[in-house]
Motif scaffolding. Sequence first.
Motif, PDB file in Angstrom:
ATOM      1  N   PRO A 198     -13.478 -13.224  25.846  1.00 16.63           N
ATOM      2  CA  PRO A 198     -12.935 -13.136  27.406  1.00 16.63           C
ATOM      3  C   PRO A 198     -12.273 -14.251  27.825  1.00 16.63           C
ATOM      4  O   PRO A 198     -12.309 -15.338  27.130  1.00 16.63           O
ATOM      5  CB  PRO A 198     -14.468 -12.950  27.952  1.00 16.63           C
ATOM      6  CG  PRO A 198     -15.393 -13.832  27.115  1.00 16.63           C
ATOM      7  CD  PRO A 198     -15.039 -13.473  25.750  1.00 16.63           C
ATOM      8  N   VAL A 226     -13.518 -13.227  35.166  1.00 17.31           N
ATOM      9  CA  VAL A 226     -13.635 -13.043  33.596  1.00 17.31           C
ATOM     10  C   VAL A 226     -14.258 -11.779  33.436  1.00 17.31           C
ATOM     11  O   VAL A 226     -15.438 -11.215  34.078  1.00 17.31           O
ATOM     12  CB  VAL A 226     -14.460 -14.044  32.874  1.00 17.31           C
ATOM     13  CG1 VAL A 226     -14.502 -13.682  31.563  1.00 17.31           C
ATOM     14  CG2 VAL A 226     -13.931 -15.408  33.165  1.00 17.31           C
ATOM     15  N   CYS A 227     -13.747 -10.870  32.470  1.00 18.98           N
ATOM     16  CA  CYS A 227     -14.344  -9.460  32.352  1.00 18.98           C
ATOM     17  C   CYS A 227     -14.778  -9.774  30.781  1.00 18.98           C
ATOM     18  O   CYS A 227     -14.142 -10.269  29.924  1.00 18.98           O
ATOM     19  CB  CYS A 227     -13.238  -8.412  32.493  1.00 18.98           C
ATOM     20  SG  CYS A 227     -12.694  -7.767  33.854  1.00 18.98           S
ATOM     21  N   THR A 228     -16.019  -9.170  30.782  1.00 16.25           N
ATOM     22  CA  THR A 228     -16.801  -9.259  29.393  1.00 16.25           C
ATOM     23  C   THR A 228     -17.088  -7.566  28.932  1.00 16.25           C
ATOM     24  O   THR A 228     -17.157  -7.008  29.714  1.00 16.25           O
ATOM     25  CB  THR A 228     -17.929  -9.999  29.480  1.00 16.25           C
ATOM     26  OG1 THR A 228     -18.927  -9.400  29.974  1.00 16.25           O
ATOM     27  CG2 THR A 228     -17.445 -11.534  29.726  1.00 16.25           C
ATOM     28  N   HIS A 229     -17.407  -7.727  27.605  1.00 19.38           N
ATOM     29  CA  HIS A 229     -17.797  -6.401  26.890  1.00 19.38           C
ATOM     30  C   HIS A 229     -18.633  -6.717  25.803  1.00 19.38           C
ATOM     31  O   HIS A 229     -18.573  -5.963  24.716  1.00 19.38           O
ATOM     32  CB  HIS A 229     -16.325  -5.780  26.460  1.00 19.38           C
ATOM     33  CG  HIS A 229     -15.491  -5.338  27.374  1.00 19.38           C
ATOM     34  ND1 HIS A 229     -14.542  -6.122  27.911  1.00 19.38           N
ATOM     35  CD2 HIS A 229     -15.389  -4.296  28.255  1.00 19.38           C
ATOM     36  CE1 HIS A 229     -13.665  -5.542  28.862  1.00 19.38           C
ATOM     37  NE2 HIS A 229     -14.267  -4.394  29.052  1.00 19.38           N
TER      38      HIS A 229
END
Length: 280
Positions: free
Chosen positions: A27, A71-74
């Motif tokens: 990220p 922040v984008c997380t996966h």
Amino acid sequence: MLAESLLQTPSIHVDDHVCTAGPGEKPFTELHRGFSLAYVRKGSFGYRFRGRAYDLVAGSVLLGRPGDEYVCTHEHHACGDECLAFHPTEELVDDIGKATTAFEVGALPPLPEVMVLGEMAQAVAEGRSHVGLDELGVALFGRVLDVLAGRASAPLSVTPADRKRATSAALFIDEASHEPLCLDDVAKVVGLSSFHFLRLFSRVVGVTPHQYLVRCRLRRAARLLSLGDGSVTNIALDVGFPDLSNFVRTFHRAAGVSPGVFRKAARGDRAALVDRLFAY
């Protein structure tokens, strides 16, 4: 991340986002460049914002404010996510009449009063509804901000002057229905913001401006199919539909038959419609 622009008007633009990132993706910090509302239609992702952590799933809503980092997380799933993102101007957000600080909440869980509009917007994006995508964007922002404020919009009081404005707008739409009109275009003609015009027109006329625009086009198309010899493609383009497939699909939903069959019936071929158009 794949992004496709679906609509661009003076007060709002709409993008379709498809992200294929998974747990292996690192990220990174991003910046909201304007106000945004992203309706999650599929998949899931994490959203880190102002020291808070959210896990968004289908039906959730992400809210962004200009200048805020996120922040984008996966890290949980490899399925990625798909979102329908609305980006209004600051003027539109102010006009809706709710404090812009509401966007500090960051995200909303799946809420029925928001999800129903989100799914309608998705249907519009896919060409399966006659509502305007800009209209749905305005309505969706109003609904979300109402939810955050814990109250419903006040009932709209309509004056005789308001009714004159709404009917003047309807006359303008009817005359210019062959043109590529958007919500902002018509609102400007009657001297209103897009948000207030949408509420007023819908209250007075009983349908949204875009719904009325489509019906004006259908009415003209039906007349041309009944009286003229022009090709279906030319009729579709002449009355204002962007392409033939959109016209055929829309006309079939309204008439229950294709434009070609409708033309045959108008010329006396009742057998073509006996079980459909003339079935009472």
